[in-house]
Motif scaffolding. Structure first.
Motif, PDB file in Angstrom:
ATOM      1  N   GLU A   1       0.836  -1.205   0.000  1.00  0.00           N
ATOM      2  CA  GLU A   1       0.000   0.000   0.000  1.00  0.00           C
ATOM      3  C   GLU A   1       0.872   1.257   0.000  1.00  0.00           C
ATOM      4  O   GLU A   1       0.611   2.220  -0.715  1.00  0.00           O
ATOM      5  N   GLU A   2       1.909   1.188   0.801  1.00  0.00           N
ATOM      6  CA  GLU A   2       2.835   2.311   0.918  1.00  0.00           C
ATOM      7  C   GLU A   2       3.501   2.614  -0.428  1.00  0.00           C
ATOM      8  O   GLU A   2       3.541   3.741  -0.896  1.00  0.00           O
ATOM      9  N   LEU A   3       4.002   1.552  -1.033  1.00  0.00           N
ATOM     10  CA  LEU A   3       4.704   1.661  -2.309  1.00  0.00           C
ATOM     11  C   LEU A   3       3.791   2.258  -3.366  1.00  0.00           C
ATOM     12  O   LEU A   3       4.189   3.109  -4.169  1.00  0.00           O
ATOM     13  N   LEU A   4       2.555   1.801  -3.332  1.00  0.00           N
ATOM     14  CA  LEU A   4       1.572   2.200  -4.322  1.00  0.00           C
ATOM     15  C   LEU A   4       1.314   3.709  -4.286  1.00  0.00           C
ATOM     16  O   LEU A   4       1.013   4.333  -5.303  1.00  0.00           O
ATOM     17  N   MET A   5       1.452   4.298  -3.078  1.00  0.00           N
ATOM     18  CA  MET A   5       1.180   5.720  -2.927  1.00  0.00           C
ATOM     19  C   MET A   5       2.309   6.591  -3.458  1.00  0.00           C
ATOM     20  O   MET A   5       2.140   7.790  -3.623  1.00  0.00           O
ATOM     21  N   LEU A   6       3.476   5.981  -3.686  1.00  0.00           N
ATOM     22  CA  LEU A   6       4.643   6.781  -4.072  1.00  0.00           C
ATOM     23  C   LEU A   6       4.403   7.682  -5.292  1.00  0.00           C
ATOM     24  O   LEU A   6       4.773   8.848  -5.263  1.00  0.00           O
ATOM     25  N   PRO A   7       3.800   7.161  -6.366  1.00  0.00           N
ATOM     26  CA  PRO A   7       3.622   8.042  -7.536  1.00  0.00           C
ATOM     27  C   PRO A   7       2.739   9.245  -7.236  1.00  0.00           C
ATOM     28  O   PRO A   7       2.733  10.206  -7.998  1.00  0.00           O
ATOM     29  N   VAL A   8       1.978   9.184  -6.151  1.00  0.00           N
ATOM     30  CA  VAL A   8       1.172  10.344  -5.776  1.00  0.00           C
ATOM     31  C   VAL A   8       1.984  11.277  -4.878  1.00  0.00           C
ATOM     32  O   VAL A   8       1.897  12.491  -4.990  1.00  0.00           O
ATOM     33  N   ALA A   9       2.792  10.672  -4.016  1.00  0.00           N
ATOM     34  CA  ALA A   9       3.593  11.482  -3.097  1.00  0.00           C
ATOM     35  C   ALA A   9       4.749  12.161  -3.823  1.00  0.00           C
ATOM     36  O   ALA A   9       5.067  13.320  -3.572  1.00  0.00           O
ATOM     37  N   VAL A  10       5.375  11.425  -4.735  1.00  0.00           N
ATOM     38  CA  VAL A  10       6.500  11.988  -5.493  1.00  0.00           C
ATOM     39  C   VAL A  10       5.939  12.926  -6.560  1.00  0.00           C
ATOM     40  O   VAL A  10       4.959  12.597  -7.214  1.00  0.00           O
ATOM     41  N   PRO A  11       6.534  14.119  -6.729  1.00  0.00           N
ATOM     42  CA  PRO A  11       6.014  15.051  -7.734  1.00  0.00           C
ATOM     43  C   PRO A  11       5.937  14.409  -9.125  1.00  0.00           C
ATOM     44  O   PRO A  11       6.814  13.650  -9.516  1.00  0.00           O
ATOM     45  N   GLY A  12       4.860  14.722  -9.838  1.00  0.00           N
ATOM     46  CA  GLY A  12       4.637  14.151 -11.157  1.00  0.00           C
ATOM     47  C   GLY A  12       5.800  14.388 -12.097  1.00  0.00           C
ATOM     48  O   GLY A  12       6.126  13.566 -12.964  1.00  0.00           O
ATOM     49  N   LEU A  13       6.443  15.527 -11.908  1.00  0.00           N
ATOM     50  CA  LEU A  13       7.594  15.887 -12.738  1.00  0.00           C
ATOM     51  C   LEU A  13       8.657  14.796 -12.662  1.00  0.00           C
ATOM     52  O   LEU A  13       9.237  14.389 -13.682  1.00  0.00           O
ATOM     53  N   ALA A  14       8.912  14.295 -11.449  1.00  0.00           N
ATOM     54  CA  ALA A  14       9.946  13.277 -11.256  1.00  0.00           C
ATOM     55  C   ALA A  14       9.530  11.965 -11.918  1.00  0.00           C
ATOM     56  O   ALA A  14      10.334  11.342 -12.630  1.00  0.00           O
ATOM     57  N   THR A  15       8.281  11.567 -11.706  1.00  0.00           N
ATOM     58  CA  THR A  15       7.800  10.339 -12.334  1.00  0.00           C
ATOM     59  C   THR A  15       7.925  10.427 -13.850  1.00  0.00           C
ATOM     60  O   THR A  15       8.361   9.486 -14.521  1.00  0.00           O
ATOM     61  N   ALA A  16       7.536  11.576 -14.386  1.00  0.00           N
ATOM     62  CA  ALA A  16       7.586  11.753 -15.839  1.00  0.00           C
ATOM     63  C   ALA A  16       9.023  11.664 -16.339  1.00  0.00           C
ATOM     64  O   ALA A  16       9.301  11.002 -17.343  1.00  0.00           O
ATOM     65  N   LEU A  17       9.929  12.305 -15.626  1.00  0.00           N
ATOM     66  CA  LEU A  17      11.347  12.241 -16.030  1.00  0.00           C
ATOM     67  C   LEU A  17      11.827  10.795 -16.030  1.00  0.00           C
ATOM     68  O   LEU A  17      12.527  10.355 -16.950  1.00  0.00           O
ATOM     69  N   GLY A  18      11.426  10.042 -15.000  1.00  0.00           N
ATOM     70  CA  GLY A  18      11.798   8.633 -14.908  1.00  0.00           C
ATOM     71  C   GLY A  18      11.322   7.859 -16.120  1.00  0.00           C
ATOM     72  O   GLY A  18      12.070   7.100 -16.737  1.00  0.00           O
ATOM     73  N   LEU A  19      10.067   8.064 -16.481  1.00  0.00           N
ATOM     74  CA  LEU A  19       9.510   7.352 -17.637  1.00  0.00           C
ATOM     75  C   LEU A  19      10.269   7.725 -18.905  1.00  0.00           C
ATOM     76  O   LEU A  19      10.547   6.886 -19.761  1.00  0.00           O
ATOM     77  N   ILE A  20      10.622   9.014 -18.998  1.00  0.00           N
ATOM     78  CA  ILE A  20      11.324   9.458 -20.208  1.00  0.00           C
ATOM     79  C   ILE A  20      12.705   8.826 -20.298  1.00  0.00           C
ATOM     80  O   ILE A  20      13.105   8.312 -21.345  1.00  0.00           O
ATOM     81  N   VAL A  21      13.435   8.821 -19.179  1.00  0.00           N
ATOM     82  CA  VAL A  21      14.796   8.254 -19.265  1.00  0.00           C
ATOM     83  C   VAL A  21      14.747   6.735 -19.462  1.00  0.00           C
ATOM     84  O   VAL A  21      15.638   6.157 -20.073  1.00  0.00           O
ATOM     85  N   ALA A  22      13.682   6.082 -18.984  1.00  0.00           N
ATOM     86  CA  ALA A  22      13.633   4.636 -19.124  1.00  0.00           C
ATOM     87  C   ALA A  22      13.080   4.206 -20.473  1.00  0.00           C
ATOM     88  O   ALA A  22      13.555   3.237 -21.064  1.00  0.00           O
ATOM     89  N   TYR A  23      12.086   4.906 -20.971  1.00  0.00           N
ATOM     90  CA  TYR A  23      11.411   4.429 -22.181  1.00  0.00           C
ATOM     91  C   TYR A  23      11.402   5.446 -23.316  1.00  0.00           C
ATOM     92  O   TYR A  23      10.801   5.191 -24.358  1.00  0.00           O
ATOM     93  N   GLY A  24      12.052   6.606 -23.096  1.00  0.00           N
ATOM     94  CA  GLY A  24      12.071   7.636 -24.132  1.00  0.00           C
ATOM     95  C   GLY A  24      12.660   7.131 -25.437  1.00  0.00           C
ATOM     96  O   GLY A  24      12.341   7.618 -26.525  1.00  0.00           O
ATOM     97  N   GLY A  25      13.560   6.134 -25.343  1.00  0.00           N
ATOM     98  CA  GLY A  25      14.220   5.608 -26.537  1.00  0.00           C
ATOM     99  C   GLY A  25      13.305   4.786 -27.431  1.00  0.00           C
ATOM    100  O   GLY A  25      13.544   4.642 -28.629  1.00  0.00           O
ATOM    101  N   LEU A  26      12.249   4.240 -26.887  1.00  0.00           N
ATOM    102  CA  LEU A  26      11.313   3.446 -27.687  1.00  0.00           C
ATOM    103  C   LEU A  26      10.385   4.411 -28.430  1.00  0.00           C
ATOM    104  O   LEU A  26       9.335   4.791 -27.932  1.00  0.00           O
TER     105      LEU A  26
END
Lengths: 345, 274, 270
Positions: free
Chosen positions: B99-124
């Motif tokens: 439950e705790e883990l699941l809340m992270l994308p809400v607690a962590v600023p969206g900007l950070a999550t988005a950057l993560g997605l870009i660096v991980a999958y931006g190449g595809l």
């Protein structure tokens, strides 16, 4: 009529994953059509025993649960065909009364006509026909428990398991439903296992009572046996009220701070003697007053007075006496004890 | 008593002022979107010109947002409902950690999550330029709301006992899930669904980094319009957004209306009991 | 529950979450150290004067926002929960309607209030004053965050106020407590968990939100804007990543502290 099945537990113990031992190894045989009551305070293992029979828990390795001759130890509850009634009713709030009762039949793929007929039968049996289309949250507690019984019985279970079914109800309703359950079980002749912490309920309903204590069976027997011949002090004090005098034996006389009690069969080693309130009475005029004490409380109960008499023991003696006479706090009274009621444990 | 009335009046006035703070700008922006020239004022006349202009230029963003919200809803239902059930049934340490883990994308600023997605999958490239890239972000962000909403309902009812009751009648796991669990968390699912759709429609923090010129959502279009177009168009665009989101919010409010807590002891068994 | 069913139910969500959150975050963490300053990039938020100032600005804005939001919402929330009057339901509905306005729209609402043609300016000029335009300043940003947080906080406070047992207040009054003493000794302690959790969400949102700042952009140097600038203008992905982590840590920390203080679960939104 229901098919009545004998049930037995062989060497069933239960240890939970956190290591707590809920049940020491237990052997128990329940005759076909018998009503067996598991009685004890919370944490005594009575509910665990019931859940082992139901198939909601698995016994530790080595334990076996038998329905008739069939070993059902490995079967989960949904394959055991037992009817279960819960303290919290466990009625499905998303279904009406009739739908609740029909649910088990639906799972057994009975035709709509069969389902309707059986539901009607059950509603009539429990005298709740007019509630058929109600939703669960429109029902009172007593009505809910009737629906729960109807639902459990509709599937013609091999045994009926009741887990404190009356505990959530108020006292008056409890009396009515206790009576109804009693006649129902007798009428149906079904094997029933009934868990309760209420000794009055246990005595009223049980063919036999299993008194449990800390995961062990303390005594098994008919209500009368358990009440009159308790096997241990634990059973004696859990069932009904017990008066106790402490002192020592002097021949055929037991001496205690409040006086003495004469008892020909008195064991020479007795340090305390026990007797029930109904075997205790106010000494008649002119009778030898062997035991004296002062009234510490007198509760008027209409037809009788419940009297608490301080005779210099840890706890006052309790007795019930006709309400004709009034007793005042601090008044000195002389008591007599019926010999046939005396016991030593 | 005089004192009490004065306090009441003071609080009432304060509450009205707060309400005005929240509502006045909404009304103003609606008016601005319908006014010919907002700088001149209402006397310049009312018009639908700006709304139509937005509709012509930006309706794609609207459809994309609606589509994303629905896809997001489907995914959060598929992932979230089983998960909520699981968390409701097993109250152990592992469940708490999940439950705790699941809340992270809400607690962590969206900007950070988005950057993560870009660096991980931006190449595809195929993935990066598709709406699915935004969808992933929305699901991450909204999933906890679905889970919590369903979990809230499930933890009020005595689920383990209900399931035991069903099992005693012969219901296996799948039957119990279908007949008992799902129907009884319907309200939670509904509330969660509305929340998910509403949040997805409005998500900007992640979407701004995840979007491409071909995958502009409604809030991205709004930001564009605020930055580069005249006030009336921005307002008209906002008006369209309000039209879309208000029914969702009203439904959410109706659903979330708290049940009155009863303090007096009430015994339902006291009523007529034959 | 049997282990097999547990894993079966967990699997879809676990796969999705690992692939699209845990893995990207891990990746981002290492990229944060891939710049010219290496792992020291994670300290840049305190060692670099510009970033440090941005951090302070962000925290200050968030703190002011939180205090204002809690004060405003408590008064209005308790009032709305305690009193029944005609139009109350509509008032509550109107006040909670902005619940899911995205940050960009909230930014626009601030422009409507305090922008060049804002209503606040109109009111001031009407009384012959000077037209104040603060939408594009830190004050405007604060106002936006307060606007954003009030609906959610009011709902939380109302729910908590509903659960306050009125008998406690009656008891306090029977001892002769004045209205202020009742507020201080009964109502506020009763609301404490709600205040802490709502305050934490408010703080975390104000720290991490981006949309409002983006709309009001021009003169605001808060951390999310700095990260965005690093990423897009300077293409300094490593620094953006490192700063994102710091930002995330601050937001998460606010929530974690609040949770341990209030004993309940706290979630942010925004």
């Amino acid at each position: 009529m229901m098919q009545a099945v004998p049930i037995s537990l062989e060497n069933c113990a239960k240890t939970f994953t956190d290591g707590t031992r809920a049940l020491e190894p237990v052997d128990l045989a329940i005759a076909a059509g018998e009503t067996l009551v598991l009685l004890g305070p919370s944490g005594c293992g009575k509910t665990t025993t019931l859940r082992l029979i139901a198939g909601l828990e698995q016994p530790d390795a080595g334990g076996r649960v038998l329905f008739g001759g069939e070993d059902v130890t490995a079967l989960p509850i949904e394959k055991r065909n037992v009817g279960m009634v819960f303290q919290s009713y466990a009625l499905f709030p998303n279904m009406s009364v009739a739908e609740n009762i029909a649910y088990g039949l639906r799972l057994r793929r009975q035709s709509a006509a069969e389902q309707r007929a059986r539901v009607g039968e059950m509603l009539a049996l429990m005298r709740i026909e007019r509630l058929a289309d109600r939703s669960i949250d429109q029902l009172s507690g007593g009505q809910r428990q009737r629906v729960a019984l109807a639902r459990a019985l509709a599937v013609r279970p091999r045994a009926l398991l009741l887990d404190e079914p009356l505990t959530a109800l108020d006292a008056k309703l409890r009396d009515t439903l206790r009576f109804e359950i009693d006649s129902l079980l007798r009428e149906l002749g079904i094997t029933a296992i009934y868990v309760t912490h209420d000794q009055a309920e246990a005595m009223a309903l049980g063919d036999r009572i299993v008194v449990m204590d800390h995961g062990r069976i303390a005594q098994v027997g008919a209500p009368r046996d358990i009440y009159q011949r308790p096997a241990s002090r634990y059973v004696a004090e859990f069932i009904g009220t017990m008066n106790r005098l402490s002192g020592h034996a002097e021949g055929e006389v037991f001496r205690c701070p409040g006086g003495y009690v004469a008892w020909p069969e008195l064991p020479a080693t007795a340090r305390e003697i026990l007797f029930r309130p109904e075997d205790t009475r106010i000494a008649a005029e002119g009778e030898a007053a062997s035991l004296r004490g002062t009234v510490s409380a007198a509760f008027f109960c209409g037809d009788h007075v419940r009297l608490f008499v301080d005779v210099g023991e840890e706890r006052p003696l309790v007795l019930e006496t006709p309400a004709r006479r009034e007793y005042r706090h601090g008044e000195t009274v002389a008591l007599a004890v019926e010999r046939h009621g005396l016991m030593v444990l | 008593m005089q004192h009490g009335r004065f306090l009441y009046g003071l609080q009432f006035a304060f509450t009205i002022a707060v309400c005005a703070f929240l509502v006045v700008p909404v009304v103003m922006s609606i008016l601005a979107g319908l006014t010919v020239n907002y700088f001149v004022g209402l006397e310049s006349g009312l018009t639908l010109r700006w709304v139509l202009e937005v509709w012509d230029g930006y309706r794609d963003t609207l459809f994309l947002s609606l589509g994303l919200a629905l896809a997001c809803l489907v995914l959060t239902l598929l992932l979230g409902v089983p998960l909520a059930y699981l968390l409701a049934r097993s109250r152990g340490r592992l469940a708490r950690a999940i439950e705790e883990l699941l809340m992270l994308p809400v607690a962590v600023p969206g900007l950070a999550t988005a950057l993560g997605l870009i660096v991980a999958y931006g190449g595809l490239a195929g993935f990066r330029t598709s709406a699915a890239f935004i969808l992933v972000g929305h699901v991450l962000f909204t999933l906890p709301f679905m889970v919590r909403s369903v979990l809230a309902v499930l933890s009020v009812i005595d689920l383990p006992t209900l399931e035991e009751g069903a099992a005693s009648l012969g219901a296996g796991f799948a039957q119990r899930f279908r007949d008992i669990v799902l129907p009884n968390c319907r309200n939670g699912i509904l509330a969660g669904a509305l929340m998910v759709v509403t949040l997805s429609m409005g998500e900007f923090n992640m979407t701004w980094l995840l979007h491409t010129p071909f995958t502009k959502t409604l809030p991205v279009g709004l930001a564009d319009a605020y930055a580069s177009l005249r006030l009336e168009i921005g307002s008209a665009y906002t008006l369209i957004f309000f039209l879309l989101i208000t029914p969702l919010l009203l439904a959410l409010q109706a659903l979330a209306r708290p049940r009155r807590t009863v303090f007096a002891e009430r015994d339902p068994s006291a009523e007529n009991d034959s | 529950m049997p282990r097999r069913q547990f894993l079966l139910l967990l699997l879809p969500a676990a796969l999705f979450f690992s692939a699209f959150f845990l893995l990207p975050m891990a990746r981002l963490f290492f990229i944060g150290a891939s710049g010219e300053s290496g792992w020291l990039a994670y300290l840049a938020i305190v060692t670099d004067a510009n970033y440090f100032r941005a951090l302070w600005t962000t925290l200050a804005v968030a703190a002011v926002t939180t205090v204002l939001t809690l004060a405003i919402s408590s008064i209005a929330g308790v009032f709305l929960e305690r009193h029944r009057f005609p139009g109350r339901a509509a008032l509550v509905a109107a006040m909670t309607l902005p619940l899911a306005f995205p940050g960009v729209v909230v930014g626009f609402m601030v422009i409507m209030l305090a922008g060049r043609q804002g209503i606040i300016g109109e009111v001031f000029t009407m009384f012959g004053g000077e037209r104040p335009i603060f939408a594009y300043s830190l004050a405007g940003l604060c106002m936006g965050y307060v606007y954003f947080s009030i609906p959610r906080t009011i709902l939380t406070i109302m729910a908590a106020a509903e659960k306050l047992d009125p008998r406690l207040e009656e008891a306090a009054r029977s001892f002769g407590a004045t209205p202020w003493q009742v507020v201080r000794d009964v109502i506020l302690p009763g609301l404490r968990p709600a205040l802490i959790s709502a305050g934490a969400i408010c703080f975390a949102t104000a720290v991490g939100a981006f949309g409002t700042a983006f709309t009001l952009a021009t003169r605001i140097e808060v951390l999310p804007m700095v990260i965005y600038t690093e990423f897009t203008m300077s293409a300094n992905i490593a620094m953006a990543a490192a700063l994102s982590f710091s930002l995330g840590a601050v937001a998460w920390l606010a929530l974690a502290v609040a949770r341990s203080a209030s004993g309940s679960t706290v979630a942010a939104a925004g």
